[in-house]
Motif scaffolding. Structure first.
Motif, PDB file in Angstrom:
ATOM      1  N   PRO A 149       8.448  -7.814  -8.476  1.00 19.99           N
ATOM      2  CA  PRO A 149       8.096  -8.277  -7.122  1.00 19.99           C
ATOM      3  C   PRO A 149       6.616  -8.165  -6.818  1.00 19.99           C
ATOM      4  O   PRO A 149       5.900  -7.331  -7.372  1.00 19.99           O
ATOM      5  N   ASP A 150       6.186  -9.002  -5.894  1.00 22.33           N
ATOM      6  CA  ASP A 150       4.777  -9.075  -5.509  1.00 22.33           C
ATOM      7  C   ASP A 150       4.187  -7.734  -5.122  1.00 22.33           C
ATOM      8  O   ASP A 150       3.081  -7.394  -5.529  1.00 22.33           O
ATOM      9  N   ILE A 151       4.910  -6.944  -4.337  1.00 19.05           N
ATOM     10  CA  ILE A 151       4.324  -5.701  -3.832  1.00 19.05           C
ATOM     11  C   ILE A 151       4.076  -4.686  -4.944  1.00 19.05           C
ATOM     12  O   ILE A 151       3.314  -3.726  -4.759  1.00 19.05           O
ATOM     13  N   LEU A 152       4.685  -4.901  -6.100  1.00 18.57           N
ATOM     14  CA  LEU A 152       4.393  -4.114  -7.290  1.00 18.57           C
ATOM     15  C   LEU A 152       3.461  -4.873  -8.224  1.00 18.57           C
ATOM     16  O   LEU A 152       2.423  -4.373  -8.648  1.00 18.57           O
ATOM     17  N   CYS A 153       3.811  -6.119  -8.509  1.00 16.91           N
ATOM     18  CA  CYS A 153       3.164  -6.878  -9.572  1.00 16.91           C
ATOM     19  C   CYS A 153       1.687  -7.166  -9.294  1.00 16.91           C
ATOM     20  O   CYS A 153       0.860  -7.097 -10.211  1.00 16.91           O
ATOM     21  N   ASN A 154       1.335  -7.508  -8.055  1.00 19.15           N
ATOM     22  CA  ASN A 154      -0.065  -7.877  -7.783  1.00 19.15           C
ATOM     23  C   ASN A 154      -0.824  -6.784  -7.038  1.00 19.15           C
ATOM     24  O   ASN A 154      -1.844  -7.055  -6.412  1.00 19.15           O
ATOM     25  N   SER A 155      -0.338  -5.542  -7.141  1.00 18.74           N
ATOM     26  CA  SER A 155      -0.982  -4.455  -6.393  1.00 18.74           C
ATOM     27  C   SER A 155      -2.254  -3.935  -7.040  1.00 18.74           C
ATOM     28  O   SER A 155      -2.932  -3.063  -6.487  1.00 18.74           O
ATOM     29  N   GLY A 156      -2.615  -4.461  -8.209  1.00 14.23           N
ATOM     30  CA  GLY A 156      -3.853  -4.016  -8.849  1.00 14.23           C
ATOM     31  C   GLY A 156      -5.071  -4.258  -7.987  1.00 14.23           C
ATOM     32  O   GLY A 156      -6.028  -3.475  -8.007  1.00 14.23           O
ATOM     33  N   LEU A 178      10.892   1.461 -11.650  1.00 10.31           N
ATOM     34  CA  LEU A 178      11.885   1.311 -12.722  1.00 10.31           C
ATOM     35  C   LEU A 178      12.961   2.392 -12.617  1.00 10.31           C
ATOM     36  O   LEU A 178      14.163   2.091 -12.729  1.00 10.31           O
ATOM     37  N   ASN A 179      12.547   3.631 -12.395  1.00 14.32           N
ATOM     38  CA  ASN A 179      13.524   4.723 -12.271  1.00 14.32           C
ATOM     39  C   ASN A 179      14.427   4.529 -11.065  1.00 14.32           C
ATOM     40  O   ASN A 179      15.644   4.757 -11.144  1.00 14.32           O
ATOM     41  N   MET A 180      13.850   4.110  -9.935  1.00 14.88           N
ATOM     42  CA  MET A 180      14.654   3.853  -8.747  1.00 14.88           C
ATOM     43  C   MET A 180      15.655   2.724  -9.018  1.00 14.88           C
ATOM     44  O   MET A 180      16.819   2.795  -8.620  1.00 14.88           O
ATOM     45  N   SER A 181      15.181   1.692  -9.694  1.00 14.66           N
ATOM     46  CA  SER A 181      16.037   0.547 -10.019  1.00 14.66           C
ATOM     47  C   SER A 181      17.220   0.968 -10.877  1.00 14.66           C
ATOM     48  O   SER A 181      18.368   0.571 -10.615  1.00 14.66           O
ATOM     49  N   GLU A 182      16.954   1.776 -11.907  1.00 15.49           N
ATOM     50  CA  GLU A 182      18.020   2.169 -12.825  1.00 15.49           C
ATOM     51  C   GLU A 182      18.936   3.234 -12.225  1.00 15.49           C
ATOM     52  O   GLU A 182      20.157   3.176 -12.409  1.00 15.49           O
ATOM     53  N   ALA A 225      11.585  -1.348  -5.140  1.00 19.19           N
ATOM     54  CA  ALA A 225      10.223  -1.225  -4.619  1.00 19.19           C
ATOM     55  C   ALA A 225      10.222  -1.054  -3.105  1.00 19.19           C
ATOM     56  O   ALA A 225       9.489  -0.218  -2.555  1.00 19.19           O
ATOM     57  N   TYR A 226      11.051  -1.837  -2.416  1.00 18.51           N
ATOM     58  CA  TYR A 226      11.136  -1.730  -0.962  1.00 18.51           C
ATOM     59  C   TYR A 226      11.662  -0.366  -0.526  1.00 18.51           C
ATOM     60  O   TYR A 226      11.187   0.221   0.456  1.00 18.51           O
ATOM     61  N   VAL A 227      12.661   0.137  -1.230  1.00 15.52           N
ATOM     62  CA  VAL A 227      13.229   1.450  -0.887  1.00 15.52           C
ATOM     63  C   VAL A 227      12.148   2.516  -0.947  1.00 15.52           C
ATOM     64  O   VAL A 227      11.997   3.331  -0.030  1.00 15.52           O
ATOM     65  N   ILE A 228      11.365   2.519  -2.025  1.00 11.52           N
ATOM     66  CA  ILE A 228      10.301   3.513  -2.176  1.00 11.52           C
ATOM     67  C   ILE A 228       9.263   3.366  -1.067  1.00 11.52           C
ATOM     68  O   ILE A 228       8.836   4.350  -0.445  1.00 11.52           O
ATOM     69  N   THR A 232       0.832  -1.214   0.000  1.00 17.96           N
ATOM     70  CA  THR A 232       0.000   0.000   0.000  1.00 17.96           C
ATOM     71  C   THR A 232       0.861   1.255   0.000  1.00 17.96           C
ATOM     72  O   THR A 232       0.516   2.246  -0.643  1.00 17.96           O
ATOM     73  N   SER A 233       1.990   1.209   0.687  1.00 21.13           N
ATOM     74  CA  SER A 233       2.895   2.354   0.687  1.00 21.13           C
ATOM     75  C   SER A 233       3.479   2.578  -0.697  1.00 21.13           C
ATOM     76  O   SER A 233       3.512   3.710  -1.201  1.00 21.13           O
ATOM     77  N   LEU A 234       3.941   1.510  -1.337  1.00 23.05           N
ATOM     78  CA  LEU A 234       4.516   1.620  -2.678  1.00 23.05           C
ATOM     79  C   LEU A 234       3.508   2.194  -3.656  1.00 23.05           C
ATOM     80  O   LEU A 234       3.852   3.038  -4.508  1.00 23.05           O
ATOM     81  N   ALA A 235       2.251   1.775  -3.546  1.00 27.96           N
ATOM     82  CA  ALA A 235       1.212   2.243  -4.469  1.00 27.96           C
ATOM     83  C   ALA A 235       0.769   3.670  -4.176  1.00 27.96           C
ATOM     84  O   ALA A 235      -0.035   4.232  -4.936  1.00 27.96           O
ATOM     85  N   GLY A 236       1.240   4.248  -3.092  1.00 24.07           N
ATOM     86  CA  GLY A 236       0.870   5.617  -2.744  1.00 24.07           C
ATOM     87  C   GLY A 236      -0.536   5.736  -2.195  1.00 24.07           C
ATOM     88  O   GLY A 236      -1.166   6.795  -2.292  1.00 24.07           O
ATOM     89  N   LEU A 237      -1.048   4.658  -1.596  1.00 24.69           N
ATOM     90  CA  LEU A 237      -2.408   4.660  -1.061  1.00 24.69           C
ATOM     91  C   LEU A 237      -2.416   5.123   0.393  1.00 24.69           C
ATOM     92  O   LEU A 237      -1.422   4.966   1.108  1.00 24.69           O
ATOM     93  N   PRO A 238      -3.541   5.654   0.878  1.00 20.52           N
ATOM     94  CA  PRO A 238      -3.632   6.101   2.276  1.00 20.52           C
ATOM     95  C   PRO A 238      -4.016   4.958   3.198  1.00 20.52           C
ATOM     96  O   PRO A 238      -4.998   5.015   3.935  1.00 20.52           O
ATOM     97  N   TYR A 239      -3.243   3.885   3.140  1.00 20.94           N
ATOM     98  CA  TYR A 239      -3.516   2.673   3.898  1.00 20.94           C
ATOM     99  C   TYR A 239      -2.252   2.154   4.572  1.00 20.94           C
ATOM    100  O   TYR A 239      -1.134   2.433   4.137  1.00 20.94           O
ATOM    101  N   GLY A 240      -2.489   1.346   5.604  1.00 17.65           N
ATOM    102  CA  GLY A 240      -1.430   0.539   6.188  1.00 17.65           C
ATOM    103  C   GLY A 240      -1.616  -0.901   5.740  1.00 17.65           C
ATOM    104  O   GLY A 240      -2.249  -1.164   4.722  1.00 17.65           O
ATOM    105  N   GLY A 241      -1.060  -1.841   6.535  1.00 22.37           N
ATOM    106  CA  GLY A 241      -1.124  -3.239   6.131  1.00 22.37           C
ATOM    107  C   GLY A 241      -1.685  -4.151   7.199  1.00 22.37           C
ATOM    108  O   GLY A 241      -1.379  -4.001   8.393  1.00 22.37           O
ATOM    109  N   ALA A 242      -2.517  -5.094   6.783  1.00 25.49           N
ATOM    110  CA  ALA A 242      -3.080  -6.110   7.680  1.00 25.49           C
ATOM    111  C   ALA A 242      -3.350  -7.371   6.870  1.00 25.49           C
ATOM    112  O   ALA A 242      -3.268  -7.363   5.642  1.00 25.49           O
TER     113      ALA A 242
END
Length: 431
Positions: free
Chosen positions: A352-359, A398-402, A412-415, A105-115
């Protein structure tokens, strides 16, 4: 620099999703130089709830069930995460999945935490009326540990829109009549007729497809005639395969809980889907493919591998067999740390999962907003919003990776972690 290379300096990893996510977090924290006090907070969960509750079965006997809800972090907003019904569920698995939701949720820029949460059970052993009573009793036991502005469950493995409708109805029934309509968004993933979002069923799988498409476009690789395999042919695996096939890619291998099949000439996604619908969800016996051994599945010759089942499926034992140049993680935590090291050294890219399946969680946010604001969004508008949001997140990773020469998971984790760190730095820690 990569997460897995840094992990070589640490002690030999143990098995288990919780150990994997903690290693990923700790190594990523080293990469970003995370504030040590914030690191302590994010390294543990906020709340862990284990519930034992009785339910009367159709035969009149009472059975005791064990349910879980783990709330990892809410620095960015209400807790958000699915509920799964599976016999392998335990507290460590739920803790791991809750942590992944925080990063997602953080990576996607959403106003959520995790559970995350669920019930330790095999839903195939129970009737529909028993599943309804189990779900409603679990919801009642959770009480105010969930809520539309506090903790918002969603579907996950072996749960669906009907499950969410039962939860929403039970939760709203515990509120005063004047408050019930204000609590419809206590869950997302509801049926469309009960406040659900058009297209929510395909959002996670569509997001997996989009990430593959974005990556292929960046590498100037056409998807037409590319061969892909899918582990797990449920909601995520089916829709990812559906959209890839529409772009001209060829499904050559599928594995589910019952068996594994392969056909290098191609497997019709729709034909297989229709077959599983009349074969109790199983692909076993599908005529237009050959059965293979379970342990041989990841060795099927292909270009793209989509693990879309459970965690810890790609391991140090089977990673060397993988022939794909791209692994797109439709499931949560499907690749162990040791396996990722092997794949990266082979030159395999992992989305990675936190990007790939965030839809799925992005669409859940849309549904939550729709309910909260009393709006109704059309399918075309929803899919366009999903496309736009997922491309923004992909480009950011992608930009962070490059720019920092990181693999995609590390980027993804860094972001994700830096966004949460900023929230804590700006707000401070009470008292």
């Amino acid at each position: 620099m990569t997460l897995v290379k840094e992990l070589k300096k640490k002690e030999e990893p143990k098995s288990g999703m919780l150990n994997n996510v903690l290693q990923q977090f700790n190594t990523a924290s080293d990469l970003v130089g995370l504030n040590p006090n914030i690191r302590k907070i994010l390294g543990i969960t906020n709340n862990e709830l284990i519930i034992h509750f009785p339910v009367r079965m159709d035969n009149g006997e009472v059975e005791i069930f064990k349910g879980y809800r783990v709330q990892h972090n809410n620095a960015l907003g209400p807790y958000k995460g699915g509920l799964r019904y599976h016999p392998t569920i335990d507290i460590d698995a739920v803790k791991a999945l809750a942590m992944w939701m925080t990063w997602k949720t953080s990576l996607a820029g959403l106003p959520y935490g995790g559970a995350k949460g669920g019930i330790q059970m095999d839903p195939n052993l129970y009737s529909q009326s028993e599943l309804e009573r189990i779900t409603r009793r679990f919801t009642y036991a959770l009480g105010d540990n969930i809520g539309p502005e506090h903790d918002i469950p969603a579907p996950d493995v072996n749960t669906n829109s009907q499950t969410m409708a039962w939860i929403a109805d039970t939760y709203m029934s515990t509120k005063a009549p004047s408050e019930r309509s204000k609590n419809q968004h206590v869950v997302t993933g509801k049926p469309v007729g009960s406040g659900g979002l058009e297209g929510r069923d395909r959002a996670t799988g569509y997001g997996v497809y989009l990430n593959i498409k974005f990556w292929a476009e960046h590498k100037n690789i056409p998807l037409k005639d590319k061969r892909f395999i899918v582990q797990g042919f449920g909601n995520v695996g089916y829709w990812a395969a559906h959209f890839l096939e529409k772009d001209g890619a060829k499904l050559v291998g599928v594995q589910d809980a019952f068996g594994s099949i392969v056909n290098q000439e191609g497997i019709s996604v729709d034909s297989l889907f229709q077959y599983t619908k009349i074969n109790e969800g199983s692909l076993v016996g599908f005529s237009n493919a050959a059965a293979i051994e379970k342990d041989d599945f990841f060795g099927v010759d292909c270009d793209i591998c989509i693990p879309a089942a459970l965690g810890n499926q790609i391991t140090a034992e089977n990673a060397p067999l993988i022939k794909a140049f791209l692994v797109a993680e439709g499931a949560n935590g499907p690749t162990t740390v040791e396996a990722e090291e092997i794949l990266l050294e082979k030159g395999v890219t992992i989305i990675p999962d936190i990007l790939c399946n965030s839809g799925g969680v992005i669409a859940s946010y849309f549904e939550w907003l729709q309910n909260r604001n009393g709006e109704l969004w059309e399918l075309d508008e929803i899919m366009a919003r999903l496309d736009k949001k997922m491309k923004e997140v992909f480009i950011r990773v992608l930009n962070m990776s490059e720019n920092r020469k990181l693999d995609m998971r590390s980027a993804a984790y860094v972001i994700a972690i830096e966004r949460i760190e900023r929230a804590y730095v700006q707000r401070g820690i009470f008292p």
